[in-house]
Design an enzyme around this catalytic site. Structure first.
Site, PDB file in Angstrom:
ATOM      1  N   GLY A  44       0.865  -1.219   0.091  1.00 32.11           N
ATOM      2  CA  GLY A  44      -0.274  -0.067  -0.126  1.00 32.11           C
ATOM      3  C   GLY A  44       1.012   1.285  -0.130  1.00 32.11           C
ATOM      4  O   GLY A  44       2.207   1.190   0.349  1.00 32.11           O
ATOM      5  N   LEU A  45       0.255   2.252  -0.305  1.00 30.90           N
ATOM      6  CA  LEU A  45       1.131   3.619  -0.413  1.00 30.90           C
ATOM      7  C   LEU A  45       1.661   4.061   0.972  1.00 30.90           C
ATOM      8  O   LEU A  45       1.320   3.646   2.031  1.00 30.90           O
ATOM      9  CB  LEU A  45      -0.061   4.745  -0.697  1.00 30.90           C
ATOM     10  CG  LEU A  45      -0.562   4.389  -2.247  1.00 30.90           C
ATOM     11  CD1 LEU A  45      -1.695   5.701  -2.044  1.00 30.90           C
ATOM     12  CD2 LEU A  45       0.396   4.959  -3.025  1.00 30.90           C
ATOM     13  N   SER A  46       2.652   5.040   0.845  1.00 25.18           N
ATOM     14  CA  SER A  46       3.301   5.553   2.042  1.00 25.18           C
ATOM     15  C   SER A  46       2.125   5.966   2.988  1.00 25.18           C
ATOM     16  O   SER A  46       1.236   6.873   2.502  1.00 25.18           O
ATOM     17  CB  SER A  46       4.340   6.279   1.850  1.00 25.18           C
ATOM     18  OG  SER A  46       4.983   6.821   2.937  1.00 25.18           O
ATOM     19  N   GLY A  47       2.057   5.848   4.216  1.00 23.36           N
ATOM     20  CA  GLY A  47       1.043   6.413   5.314  1.00 23.36           C
ATOM     21  C   GLY A  47      -0.371   5.454   5.197  1.00 23.36           C
ATOM     22  O   GLY A  47      -1.266   6.005   5.934  1.00 23.36           O
ATOM     23  N   ALA A  48      -0.449   4.641   4.414  1.00 20.37           N
ATOM     24  CA  ALA A  48      -1.691   3.678   4.406  1.00 20.37           C
ATOM     25  C   ALA A  48      -2.043   3.253   5.571  1.00 20.37           C
ATOM     26  O   ALA A  48      -3.007   2.939   5.903  1.00 20.37           O
ATOM     27  CB  ALA A  48      -1.322   2.588   2.993  1.00 20.37           C
ATOM     28  N   GLY A  49      -1.137   2.587   6.404  1.00 21.47           N
ATOM     29  CA  GLY A  49      -1.348   2.000   7.776  1.00 21.47           C
ATOM     30  C   GLY A  49      -0.487   0.673   7.939  1.00 21.47           C
ATOM     31  O   GLY A  49      -0.800  -0.170   8.780  1.00 21.47           O
ATOM     32  N   LYS A  50       0.428   0.343   6.995  1.00 25.24           N
ATOM     33  CA  LYS A  50       0.905  -0.911   7.069  1.00 25.24           C
ATOM     34  C   LYS A  50       1.800  -1.457   8.360  1.00 25.24           C
ATOM     35  O   LYS A  50       1.573  -2.365   8.977  1.00 25.24           O
ATOM     36  CB  LYS A  50       2.080  -1.259   5.757  1.00 25.24           C
ATOM     37  CG  LYS A  50       1.379  -0.631   4.429  1.00 25.24           C
ATOM     38  CD  LYS A  50       2.448  -1.207   3.198  1.00 25.24           C
ATOM     39  CE  LYS A  50       3.355   0.018   3.303  1.00 25.24           C
ATOM     40  NZ  LYS A  50       3.024   1.381   3.313  1.00 25.24           N
ATOM     41  N   SER A  76       6.061  -1.779  -2.177  1.00 20.39           N
ATOM     42  CA  SER A  76       6.244  -2.841  -3.136  1.00 20.39           C
ATOM     43  C   SER A  76       5.169  -2.494  -4.187  1.00 20.39           C
ATOM     44  O   SER A  76       4.085  -3.016  -4.311  1.00 20.39           O
ATOM     45  CB  SER A  76       5.903  -4.298  -2.505  1.00 20.39           C
ATOM     46  OG  SER A  76       4.897  -4.497  -1.630  1.00 20.39           O
TER      47      SER A  76
HETATM   48  P1  ADP Z   1       2.842   2.995   6.228  1.00 21.30           P
HETATM   49  O1  ADP Z   1       3.363   1.774   7.277  1.00 21.30           O
HETATM   50  O2  ADP Z   1       1.587   2.285   5.393  1.00 21.30           O
HETATM   51  O3  ADP Z   1       3.525   4.058   5.668  1.00 21.30           O
HETATM   52  P2  ADP Z   1       1.737   4.037   8.922  1.00 21.30           P
HETATM   53  O4  ADP Z   1       1.293   2.776   9.744  1.00 21.30           O
HETATM   54  O5  ADP Z   1       3.209   4.463   9.333  1.00 21.30           O
HETATM   55  O6  ADP Z   1       1.951   3.842   7.380  1.00 21.30           O
HETATM   56  O7  ADP Z   1       0.952   5.134   8.995  1.00 21.30           O
HETATM   57  C1  ADP Z   1      -0.523   5.313   9.217  1.00 21.30           C
HETATM   58  C2  ADP Z   1      -1.177   6.326   9.923  1.00 21.30           C
HETATM   59  O8  ADP Z   1      -2.536   6.192   9.550  1.00 21.30           O
HETATM   60  C3  ADP Z   1      -0.843   6.169  11.550  1.00 21.30           C
HETATM   61  O9  ADP Z   1      -0.521   7.356  11.868  1.00 21.30           O
HETATM   62  C4  ADP Z   1      -2.115   5.414  11.784  1.00 21.30           C
HETATM   63  O10 ADP Z   1      -2.562   5.778  13.107  1.00 21.30           O
HETATM   64  C5  ADP Z   1      -3.185   6.281  10.888  1.00 21.30           C
HETATM   65  N1  ADP Z   1      -4.475   5.720  10.837  1.00 21.30           N
HETATM   66  C6  ADP Z   1      -5.694   6.077  10.722  1.00 21.30           C
HETATM   67  N2  ADP Z   1      -6.798   5.341  10.454  1.00 21.30           N
HETATM   68  C7  ADP Z   1      -6.045   4.094  10.182  1.00 21.30           C
HETATM   69  C8  ADP Z   1      -6.680   2.644   9.975  1.00 21.30           C
HETATM   70  N3  ADP Z   1      -7.864   2.324   9.889  1.00 21.30           N
HETATM   71  N4  ADP Z   1      -5.870   2.011   9.947  1.00 21.30           N
HETATM   72  C9  ADP Z   1      -4.282   1.862   9.975  1.00 21.30           C
HETATM   73  N5  ADP Z   1      -3.880   3.226  10.235  1.00 21.30           N
HETATM   74  C10 ADP Z   1      -4.649   4.140  10.322  1.00 21.30           C
END
Ligand code: ADP
Length: 185
Positions: A13-19, A88
């Site tokens: 998933g995209l950067s900031g997606a929640g992975k 990825s």
């Molecule tokens: P990634 O690893 O994909 O780059 P991050 O996990 O570092 O993303 O960041 C995702 C951000 O989105 C976190 O600050 C998280 O608290 C927030 N967020 C909001 N809603 C959700 C959700 N339903 N699931 C996952 N993250 C969420």
């Protein structure tokens, strides 16, 4: 309790997606509920050490994923499951990971969060830098992100809380590992 058949859970998933948020929480929940330990391979962490020599060109992204998949496979061979959190970005790159790990043990999870939401969150301040022209080749902006064609699971992480997403995905992971779904032993 690591006698069950291990898998590699691949979060894209995209950067900031929640992975990272989702995978980290899965790790602690499964430790607590099942005494089950995952290996966690996270893009941001791996890029500091093992893949610190790589950039973000197509070739370097591919090499990054190749190395990570090989590491996940080493753990798999010891029957240890991994949670892999990597943008990825293309089907080709994820197919490479799948080929290394083996189709049977590769579980693809698409963290589906639209770009606008990721950019609004901007948890790492990266989107701001991209818009200011300080970062190039950023996935979703000036580098491609291809949504998976047939992922094993799609987790929508934009119109729900982190806890909602976790409640949903934890059951899926438990099922894949053939663990009792509510943590009942
Ligand atoms: P990634 O690893 O994909 O780059 P991050 O996990 O570092 O993303 O960041 C995702 C951000 O989105 C976190 O600050 C998280 O608290 C927030 N967020 C909001 N809603 C959700 C959700 N339903 N699931 C996952 N993250 C969420």
């Amino acid at each position: 309790m690591n006698s069950i058949e291990a898998k590699v859970f691949w979060f894209t998933g995209l950067s900031g997606a929640g992975k990272t948020t989702i995978a980290t929480n899965i790790g602690s929940t499964f430790k607590e509920n099942y005494n089950y330990t995952f290996n966690l391979l996270d893009g941001d962490i791996l890029r500091v050490g093992l893949c610190g020599d790589l950039g973000f060109s197509v070739e370097d992204r591919k090499e990054n994923i190749r190395r990570v998949a090989e590491v996940a496979k080493l753990f798999l061979n010891r029957n240890i499951s991994s949670l892999c959190t990597f943008i990825s970005p293309t089907n080709e790159i994820r197919d490479l990971a799948k080929a290394i790990i083996g189709e049977k043990n590769f579980v693809e999870i698409y963290i589906n969060t639209p770009l606008t939401i990721c950019e609004n969150r901007d948890t790492k301040g990266l989107y701001k830098k991209v818009r200011a022209g300080e970062i190039k080749n950023f996935t979703g902006i000036d580098a491609v992100y291809e949504s998976p064609i047939s992922p094993d699971y799609i987790l929508n992480c934009y119109d729900n809380t982190v806890q909602d997403s976790l409640d949903e995905i934890n059951s899926f992971i438990a099922l894949k590992l053939k663990l009792p779904v509510n943590g009942d032993q």
